[in-house]
Design an enzyme around this catalytic site. Structure first.
Site, PDB file in Angstrom:
ATOM      1  N   GLN A  64       0.848  -1.197   0.000  1.00  0.00           N
ATOM      2  CA  GLN A  64       0.000   0.000   0.000  1.00  0.00           C
ATOM      3  C   GLN A  64       0.883   1.247   0.000  1.00  0.00           C
ATOM      4  O   GLN A  64       1.553   1.529   1.000  1.00  0.00           O
ATOM      5  CB  GLN A  64      -0.868  -0.022   1.274  1.00  0.00           C
ATOM      6  CG  GLN A  64      -1.745   1.194   1.486  1.00  0.00           C
ATOM      7  CD  GLN A  64      -2.349   1.205   2.900  1.00  0.00           C
ATOM      8  OE1 GLN A  64      -1.798   0.606   3.820  1.00  0.00           O
ATOM      9  NE2 GLN A  64      -3.468   1.873   3.065  1.00  0.00           N
TER      10      GLN A  64
ATOM     11  N   SER B  79       1.188   6.562   2.404  1.00  0.00           N
ATOM     12  CA  SER B  79       1.892   7.549   3.232  1.00  0.00           C
ATOM     13  C   SER B  79       3.094   8.144   2.510  1.00  0.00           C
ATOM     14  O   SER B  79       3.770   7.480   1.726  1.00  0.00           O
ATOM     15  CB  SER B  79       2.390   6.891   4.519  1.00  0.00           C
ATOM     16  OG  SER B  79       1.326   6.323   5.219  1.00  0.00           O
TER      17      SER B  79
ATOM     18  N   GLU C  11      -9.506  -1.363   5.750  1.00  0.00           N
ATOM     19  CA  GLU C  11      -8.327  -1.521   6.604  1.00  0.00           C
ATOM     20  C   GLU C  11      -8.714  -1.362   8.073  1.00  0.00           C
ATOM     21  O   GLU C  11      -8.288  -2.131   8.925  1.00  0.00           O
ATOM     22  CB  GLU C  11      -7.263  -0.477   6.220  1.00  0.00           C
ATOM     23  CG  GLU C  11      -5.976  -0.632   7.027  1.00  0.00           C
ATOM     24  CD  GLU C  11      -4.881   0.357   6.630  1.00  0.00           C
ATOM     25  OE1 GLU C  11      -5.184   1.375   5.986  1.00  0.00           O
ATOM     26  OE2 GLU C  11      -3.721   0.096   6.988  1.00  0.00           O
TER      27      GLU C  11
HETATM   28  C1  LIG Z   1       3.824  -0.797  11.404  1.00  0.00           C
HETATM   29  C2  LIG Z   1       3.379   0.231  10.401  1.00  0.00           C
HETATM   30  C3  LIG Z   1       3.087  -0.156   9.106  1.00  0.00           C
HETATM   31  C4  LIG Z   1       2.695   0.806   8.156  1.00  0.00           C
HETATM   32  N1  LIG Z   1       2.452   0.390   6.866  1.00  0.00           N
HETATM   33  C5  LIG Z   1       2.092   1.303   5.940  1.00  0.00           C
HETATM   34  C6  LIG Z   1       1.883   0.911   4.575  1.00  0.00           C
HETATM   35  O1  LIG Z   1       2.018  -0.261   4.226  1.00  0.00           O
HETATM   36  N2  LIG Z   1       1.543   1.832   3.673  1.00  0.00           N
HETATM   37  C7  LIG Z   1       1.364   3.141   4.013  1.00  0.00           C
HETATM   38  O2  LIG Z   1       1.011   3.935   3.144  1.00  0.00           O
HETATM   39  N3  LIG Z   1       1.578   3.576   5.291  1.00  0.00           N
HETATM   40  C8  LIG Z   1       1.936   2.680   6.256  1.00  0.00           C
HETATM   41  N4  LIG Z   1       2.166   3.087   7.555  1.00  0.00           N
HETATM   42  C9  LIG Z   1       2.134   4.523   7.838  1.00  0.00           C
HETATM   43  C10 LIG Z   1       0.986   4.979   8.699  1.00  0.00           C
HETATM   44  O3  LIG Z   1      -0.211   4.980   7.999  1.00  0.00           O
HETATM   45  C11 LIG Z   1       1.373   6.382   9.221  1.00  0.00           C
HETATM   46  O4  LIG Z   1       2.493   6.229  10.064  1.00  0.00           O
HETATM   47  C12 LIG Z   1       0.254   7.048   9.967  1.00  0.00           C
HETATM   48  O5  LIG Z   1      -0.770   7.399   9.104  1.00  0.00           O
HETATM   49  C13 LIG Z   1       0.747   8.314  10.702  1.00  0.00           C
HETATM   50  O6  LIG Z   1       1.392   9.172   9.831  1.00  0.00           O
HETATM   51  P1  LIG Z   1       2.846   9.760  10.155  1.00  0.00           P
HETATM   52  O7  LIG Z   1       3.739   8.643  10.545  1.00  0.00           O
HETATM   53  O8  LIG Z   1       3.261  10.624   9.011  1.00  0.00           O
HETATM   54  O9  LIG Z   1       2.656  10.673  11.457  1.00  0.00           O
HETATM   55  P2  LIG Z   1       2.104  12.154  11.508  1.00  0.00           P
HETATM   56  O10 LIG Z   1       0.855  12.243  10.732  1.00  0.00           O
HETATM   57  O11 LIG Z   1       3.211  13.089  11.166  1.00  0.00           O
HETATM   58  O12 LIG Z   1       1.758  12.288  13.048  1.00  0.00           O
HETATM   59  C14 LIG Z   1       2.778  12.504  14.051  1.00  0.00           C
HETATM   60  C15 LIG Z   1       2.074  12.619  15.396  1.00  0.00           C
HETATM   61  O13 LIG Z   1       1.201  13.779  15.391  1.00  0.00           O
HETATM   62  C16 LIG Z   1      -0.137  13.402  15.710  1.00  0.00           C
HETATM   63  N5  LIG Z   1      -1.079  14.189  14.909  1.00  0.00           N
HETATM   64  C17 LIG Z   1      -1.022  14.435  13.566  1.00  0.00           C
HETATM   65  N6  LIG Z   1      -2.072  15.187  13.185  1.00  0.00           N
HETATM   66  C18 LIG Z   1      -2.840  15.391  14.292  1.00  0.00           C
HETATM   67  C19 LIG Z   1      -4.071  16.070  14.541  1.00  0.00           C
HETATM   68  N7  LIG Z   1      -4.748  16.681  13.560  1.00  0.00           N
HETATM   69  N8  LIG Z   1      -4.571  16.062  15.821  1.00  0.00           N
HETATM   70  C20 LIG Z   1      -3.893  15.431  16.833  1.00  0.00           C
HETATM   71  N9  LIG Z   1      -2.706  14.789  16.652  1.00  0.00           N
HETATM   72  C21 LIG Z   1      -2.200  14.746  15.399  1.00  0.00           C
HETATM   73  C22 LIG Z   1      -0.228  11.919  15.332  1.00  0.00           C
HETATM   74  O14 LIG Z   1      -1.245  11.268  16.056  1.00  0.00           O
HETATM   75  C23 LIG Z   1       1.159  11.414  15.703  1.00  0.00           C
HETATM   76  O15 LIG Z   1       1.236  11.150  17.080  1.00  0.00           O
HETATM   77  C24 LIG Z   1       2.565   2.168   8.521  1.00  0.00           C
HETATM   78  C25 LIG Z   1       2.858   2.550   9.843  1.00  0.00           C
HETATM   79  C26 LIG Z   1       3.269   1.601  10.771  1.00  0.00           C
HETATM   80  C27 LIG Z   1       3.562   2.047  12.177  1.00  0.00           C
END
Ligand SMILES: Cc1cc2nc3c(=O)[nH]c(=O)nc-3n(C[C@H](O)[C@H](O)[C@H](O)COP(=O)(O)OP(=O)(O)OC[C@H]3O[C@@H](n4cnc5c(N)ncnc54)[C@H](O)[C@@H]3O)c2cc1C
Length: 397
Positions: free
Chosen positions: A130, A133, A248
């Site tokens: 997928q 991100s 999902e």
């Molecule tokens: C084990 C694992 C597998 C994954 N596999 C995939 C995959 O196969 N394909 C894929 O596309 N993605 C994948 N992901 C990514 C996942 O979808 C993202 O990590 C997730 O959506 C969070 O995005 P980010 O890491 O950019 O954090 P950010 O969005 O930058 O967030 C950072 C922090 O800020 C907080 N935050 C952000 N916005 C707000 C708000 N509006 N209000 C309050 N708090 C907020 C979040 O809760 C978090 O604590 C995976 C993640 C993990 C951990």
């Protein structure tokens, strides 16, 4: 929801149970609750296991006959997963294909796309990842910047994806790309099917806290993708992605919950076996209390899952249950990991390569892996926002 299974469903349960008793390979049995998806050899082993399940008619149970499924309902699918948990069998490898892309193609794909891809998802001949991100588009997914510009009958992709689980072992990926940079951010996005062998794709593995590299950075440089690989309409990919994300959060949470049950059963066994000063951990009243709470929470998850299931079976759109279940599941998952370390004591820190690691080091792996449960498929903060604003009607700020 009627909690009683029909006699046909009970017969199905008996058949599955019997089949699993005879077919779960010894080297995979009991390795289901914290299994790696990073190691290529292990992935090939799990691909073989999915093929075996498929030959027996146990993959795509709830998919219609016309797409190679069994035409049963999601209830049978859940029964299968429950039985797999009971027999400690690993789940099918191609989770992204089976639970996310497959249902998305059935709803939004063209007949040619369905014909080309669905069968190979079932047989695990083609594993899917997928590509949603990006470095600046996680929680705020609609902020994604990977560009796709039309050039003749191809789109040319430039940009970067991140956290792409299993990209290094996937044949295909479903990607969200920006096709109209001038449009409001939810409007100019398109859902594309990308052959991961296309020139211009570079993968860089990301090493996780578990020590393995299950996910990757994916760099896209002038990657040419046929325009016929667009799912749904150009610039309307957000709508398609919502289908994928609902699957999902909803269906995959039910499946993850079943893995959690496997871990809980193991933990109970461990508590009964692990001795400290002549007593087992199960004799310790505090630990007993904590494990009993986990059992209650697990049951709550199951019942909430049945609530989601009822909506799906009635053909209703996903409700808030998906978000509550995902949020609650991640908390129970992390609590279970924490309690496991209390039951096992210092041995819980020993990794799989050591003879002293309980359950071949799966607990050490599980405890570290659980840190990601509150992030993947929607972070806990975002899910609380959804529940607060959209369900409880709390003010946005
Ligand atoms: C084990 C694992 C597998 C994954 N596999 C995939 C995959 O196969 N394909 C894929 O596309 N993605 C994948 N992901 C990514 C996942 O979808 C993202 O990590 C997730 O959506 C969070 O995005 P980010 O890491 O950019 O954090 P950010 O969005 O930058 O967030 C950072 C922090 O800020 C907080 N935050 C952000 N916005 C707000 C708000 N509006 N209000 C309050 N708090 C907020 C979040 O809760 C978090 O604590 C995976 C993640 C993990 C951990």
């Amino acid at each position: 929801m009627d909690f009683d299974f029909t006699s046909e469903q009970q017969t199905f349960r008996r058949q599955v149970r019997e089949w699993l008793t005879r077919h779960v390979p010894a080297d995979l049995k009991g390795r289901g609750f914290a299994s790696t998806r990073a190691d290529r050899e292990q992935v090939e082993r799990l691909r073989g296991w999915q093929r075996e399940l498929h030959k027996a008619g146990y993959v795509g149970i709830d998919w219609p006959h016309e797409y190679g499924g069994r035409g049963a309902s999601l209830v049978e699918q859940i029964i299968l997963y429950e039985e797999m948990s009971r027999s400690e069998a690993p789940q099918p490898l191609n989770r992204g294909g089976l639970s996310m892309l497959g249902p998305t193609l059935m709803e939004h794909g063209t007949p040619v796309q369905r014909e080309r891809h669905l069968a190979k998802i079932l047989t695990a001949d083609e594993i899917w990842c997928q590509g949603f991100s990006e470095p600046n588009a996680g929680s705020d997914l609609a902020n994604l910047q990977t560009r796709a510009a039309l050039d003749g009958d191809h789109y040319v992709l430039n940009g970067q994806k991140v956290w792409t689980s299993m990209a290094h072992v996937s044949e295909w990926g479903f990607f969200l790309v920006r096709t109209d940079p001038a449009a409001p951010k939810h409007k100019g996005i398109t859902f594309l099917l990308v052959d991961m062998k296309t020139p211009g794709i570079t993968l860089r593995p990301l090493r996780q806290i578990t020590g393995e590299a299950e996910f990757n950075e994916v760099f896209l440089e002038n990657v040419r993708v046929p325009a016929s690989n667009v799912v749904g309409k150009v610039n309307e990919g957000w709508k398609v992605a919502i289908t994928t994300l609902a699957q999902e959060r909803d269906v995959l949470t039910m499946i993850r919950h079943i893995s959690l049950r496997t871990a809980l059963e193991r933990l109970i066994g461990l508590a009964r076996r692990t001795k400290k000063n002549g007593h087992t951990a199960a004799d310790d009243p505090v630990l007993r209390q904590k494990i009993a709470k986990l059992c209650t929470d697990e049951r709550i998850l199951q019942l909430n899952g049945y609530r989601s299931l009822t909506r799906i079976l009635k053909g209703q759109p996903p409700g808030p249950e998906g978000s509550t279940s995902k949020l609650f599941w991640s908390e129970v998952d992390q609590e279970l990991a924490e309690i496991a370390t209390q039951v096992i004591g210092p041995y819980s820190q020993i990794s799989g390569s050591s003879q002293w690691a309980p359950d071949e080091g799966q607990w050490e792996f599980y405890c570290l892996l659980a840190r990601g449960s509150g992030i993947r498929a929607g972070t806990s903060e975002i899910l609380r926002n959804i529940l607060g604003e959209r369900v409880l009607g709390l003010p946005k700020d």
